[in-house]
Scaffold this motif. Sequence first.
Motif, mmCIF file in Angstrom:
data_model
loop_
_atom_site.group_PDB
_atom_site.id
_atom_site.type_symbol
_atom_site.label_atom_id
_atom_site.label_comp_id
_atom_site.label_asym_id
_atom_site.label_seq_id
_atom_site.Cartn_x
_atom_site.Cartn_y
_atom_site.Cartn_z
ATOM 1 N N ILE A 21 0.862 -1.186 0.000
ATOM 2 C CA ILE A 21 0.000 0.000 0.000
ATOM 3 C C ILE A 21 0.892 1.227 0.000
ATOM 4 C CG2 ILE A 21 -1.705 1.319 1.312
ATOM 5 C CD1 ILE A 21 -2.928 -1.277 2.214
ATOM 6 N N LYS A 22 0.536 2.167 -0.860
ATOM 7 C CA LYS A 22 1.302 3.410 -1.000
ATOM 8 C C LYS A 22 0.345 4.566 -0.769
ATOM 9 C CE LYS A 22 4.931 5.579 -3.125
ATOM 10 N NZ LYS A 22 6.298 5.447 -2.775
ATOM 11 N N GLU A 23 0.792 5.552 0.011
ATOM 12 C CA GLU A 23 -0.020 6.739 0.264
ATOM 13 C C GLU A 23 0.671 7.947 -0.348
ATOM 14 O OE1 GLU A 23 -2.161 9.160 3.923
ATOM 15 O OE2 GLU A 23 -0.515 7.802 4.378
ATOM 16 N N PHE A 24 -0.118 8.737 -1.076
ATOM 17 C CA PHE A 24 0.361 9.992 -1.644
ATOM 18 C C PHE A 24 -0.374 11.117 -0.943
ATOM 19 C CE2 PHE A 24 0.817 6.859 -5.019
ATOM 20 C CZ PHE A 24 2.098 7.104 -5.477
ATOM 21 N N ASP A 28 -3.816 19.425 -3.345
ATOM 22 C CA ASP A 28 -5.158 19.670 -3.884
ATOM 23 C C ASP A 28 -6.106 18.481 -3.756
ATOM 24 O OD1 ASP A 28 -4.317 22.209 -4.617
ATOM 25 O OD2 ASP A 28 -3.782 21.597 -6.652
ATOM 26 N N ALA A 29 -5.609 17.318 -3.363
ATOM 27 C CA ALA A 29 -6.460 16.125 -3.305
ATOM 28 C C ALA A 29 -6.444 15.449 -1.933
ATOM 29 C CB ALA A 29 -6.031 15.123 -4.367
ATOM 30 N N GLY A 30 -5.489 15.767 -1.090
ATOM 31 C CA GLY A 30 -5.399 15.140 0.218
ATOM 32 C C GLY A 30 -4.677 13.805 0.177
ATOM 33 N N SER A 31 -5.036 12.936 1.112
ATOM 34 C CA SER A 31 -4.414 11.620 1.230
ATOM 35 C C SER A 31 -5.052 10.652 0.233
ATOM 36 C CB SER A 31 -4.604 11.089 2.655
ATOM 37 O OG SER A 31 -4.227 9.739 2.735
ATOM 38 N N LEU A 32 -4.214 10.048 -0.588
ATOM 39 C CA LEU A 32 -4.675 9.068 -1.565
ATOM 40 C C LEU A 32 -3.937 7.757 -1.295
ATOM 41 C CD1 LEU A 32 -4.486 11.314 -4.748
ATOM 42 C CD2 LEU A 32 -6.503 10.849 -3.343
ATOM 43 N N LYS A 33 -4.691 6.690 -1.041
ATOM 44 C CA LYS A 33 -4.082 5.397 -0.728
ATOM 45 C C LYS A 33 -4.369 4.404 -1.848
ATOM 46 C CE LYS A 33 -4.138 6.013 4.220
ATOM 47 N NZ LYS A 33 -4.585 5.506 5.514
ATOM 48 N N PHE A 34 -3.309 3.730 -2.274
ATOM 49 C CA PHE A 34 -3.408 2.781 -3.368
ATOM 50 C C PHE A 34 -2.745 1.459 -2.995
ATOM 51 C CE2 PHE A 34 -3.428 6.966 -5.246
ATOM 52 C CZ PHE A 34 -4.417 6.888 -6.217
ATOM 53 N N VAL A 35 -3.321 0.368 -3.473
ATOM 54 C CA VAL A 35 -2.633 -0.919 -3.463
ATOM 55 C C VAL A 35 -1.765 -0.900 -4.706
ATOM 56 C CG1 VAL A 35 -2.886 -3.415 -3.690
ATOM 57 C CG2 VAL A 35 -4.507 -2.127 -2.307
ATOM 58 N N GLY A 59 -11.914 6.591 0.463
ATOM 59 C CA GLY A 59 -12.320 7.814 -0.240
ATOM 60 C C GLY A 59 -11.359 8.208 -1.350
ATOM 61 N N THR A 60 -10.344 7.392 -1.577
ATOM 62 C CA THR A 60 -9.334 7.722 -2.593
ATOM 63 C C THR A 60 -9.949 7.837 -3.980
ATOM 64 O OG1 THR A 60 -7.512 6.750 -1.348
ATOM 65 C CG2 THR A 60 -7.230 6.885 -3.729
ATOM 66 N N GLU A 61 -10.795 6.889 -4.351
ATOM 67 C CA GLU A 61 -11.376 6.918 -5.700
ATOM 68 C C GLU A 61 -12.207 8.186 -5.903
ATOM 69 O OE1 GLU A 61 -13.906 4.114 -8.758
ATOM 70 O OE2 GLU A 61 -13.468 3.371 -6.759
ATOM 71 N N LYS A 62 -12.999 8.553 -4.912
ATOM 72 C CA LYS A 62 -13.832 9.754 -5.002
ATOM 73 C C LYS A 62 -12.959 11.011 -5.112
ATOM 74 C CE LYS A 62 -17.467 12.195 -2.485
ATOM 75 N NZ LYS A 62 -18.313 12.195 -1.286
ATOM 76 N N ARG A 63 -11.918 11.106 -4.273
ATOM 77 C CA ARG A 63 -11.037 12.285 -4.318
ATOM 78 C C ARG A 63 -10.265 12.358 -5.636
ATOM 79 N NH1 ARG A 63 -10.695 10.872 0.912
ATOM 80 N NH2 ARG A 63 -8.644 9.921 0.848
#
Length: 72
Positions: A21-24, A28-35, A59-63
């Motif tokens: 899991i990686k967090e960016f 302008d988008a906040g915290s985005l978490k991806f597998v 909420g990553t997909e929505k953001r």
Amino acid sequence: MNAEFRELWGRHDVSTNTVGIKEFLLPDAGSLKFVHSTFTISEYGDFRMTVYTPVEGTGTEKRMKKFLNGYS
């Protein structure tokens, strides 16, 4: 050691993958978490491909959709 094994061993034709899991954090988008899944493309040796998929329930997909719509 047989000839086929020696040939395969000498080619080092091994494909590996890593998952995590990686967090960016984007201003302008906040915290985005991806597998993320990284795959070695064995026929090219040093090349790898990484696929990022939003983590469900974060909420990553929505953001990301909101963020990307601001650039269209």
